[in-house]
Design a protein around this motif. Structure first.
Motif, short mmCIF file in Angstrom:
data_model
loop_
_atom_site.label_atom_id
_atom_site.label_comp_id
_atom_site.label_asym_id
_atom_site.label_seq_id
_atom_site.Cartn_x
_atom_site.Cartn_y
_atom_site.Cartn_z
N VAL A 51 -3.42 2.70 0.15
CA VAL A 51 -4.13 1.42 0.09
C VAL A 51 -4.26 0.89 1.52
O VAL A 51 -3.26 0.64 2.20
N TYR B 246 -6.30 -1.76 4.45
CA TYR B 246 -6.97 -3.05 4.60
C TYR B 246 -7.62 -3.11 5.98
O TYR B 246 -7.09 -2.60 6.97
N LYS C 241 -10.66 -4.06 1.24
CA LYS C 241 -9.54 -3.30 0.67
C LYS C 241 -10.06 -1.96 0.18
O LYS C 241 -11.06 -1.89 -0.54
N CYS D 245 -2.57 0.60 6.74
CA CYS D 245 -2.47 1.23 5.42
C CYS D 245 -1.03 1.15 4.92
O CYS D 245 -0.08 1.25 5.69
N ILE E 52 -2.43 -9.38 -3.28
CA ILE E 52 -1.92 -8.56 -2.19
C ILE E 52 -0.40 -8.73 -2.18
O ILE E 52 0.13 -9.71 -1.66
N CYS F 258 1.04 -6.08 1.41
CA CYS F 258 0.08 -5.78 2.48
C CYS F 258 0.83 -5.29 3.71
O CYS F 258 1.80 -5.92 4.15
#
Length: 214
Positions: A104, A106, A124, A99, A197, A200
């Motif tokens: 957010v 993944y 996501k 995270c 992204i 990320c």
């Protein structure tokens, strides 16, 4: 009259040497063409070509002019050898999670299906709400045996693909200083903002992954 004969003689000599030079030049050009064709001939030998993707083979051949031999995870380029990374166990799903900012998160699931290719699934989530899912295949970078200055890990494996909407997706994996297998997603040129992204986080495996030797 004597002068006229001299002119004719000189003209004949000039034509003779011109023809001789042209024939010699054509012979040299033909010889150079033969040499170049010999240099461009590339032999490619496979133990089993079905264990690599067509794109991976094409990229390897495009960037190497020497003879190639594909023997399982061993790639012989001329007199040099390189081992295709097989850290990911064959046909086993490996999950990574992480995270970043603003909650957010993944999830990445990868599965190596042959020596050159992985299946992947990306999810996501924003504040635990699933906003994006993607599935596909990605191929090992043709420069897999060279470390790039941007590589985060000494044993980094870099897989990439172009998705249906022309997105460039790169999945980078490698072990960190604690010997934990990690992954990072990079994406560019996407038409949908949801697929971009930018930051990320580093994704880590949920459990230990044994290094494969096959």
């Amino acid at each position: 009259m004597h002068c006229f004969k001299s002119i004719i003689f000189i003209s004949i000599v000039f034509v003779f040497f011109s023809c001789s030079y042209e024939q010699k030049n054509n012979a040299m050009l033909k010889s150079d063409s033969i040499v170049n064709n010999v240099i461009n001939i590339q032999k490619t030998i496979f133990k089993d070509s079905t264990r690599y993707s067509e794109k991976f083979i094409k990229d390897i051949k495009e960037y190497n002019s020497e003879d190639l031999k594909f023997i399982d995870s061993l790639l012989i380029i001329g007199n040099d050898t390189a081992f295709i990374p097989v850290k990911l166990p064959l046909n086993k799903k490996i999950s990574f999670t992480g995270c970043g900012e603003d909650n957010v998160c993944y999830t990445l699931v990868v599965q190596r299906i042959n020596y050159s290719t992985i299946k992947y699934k990306i999810e996501k989530n924003i504040k635990r709400v699933k906003c994006y899912i993607e599935n596909g295949n990605a191929d090992l970078d043709h420069n897999f045996n060279y470390l790039d200055k941007d590589d985060e890990y000494d044993d980094e494996m870099k897989y990439s693909t172009i998705t249906s909407d022309s997105c460039n997706l790169t999945i980078r994996m490698g072990t960190n200083y604690n010997n934990v297998l990690c992954a990072k997603l990079e994406r560019s040129f996407c038409k949908s903002d949801a697929k971009d992204i930018y930051n990320c986080p580093v994704l880590k495996t949920l459990s230990d992954v044994r290094i494969s030797e096959k």
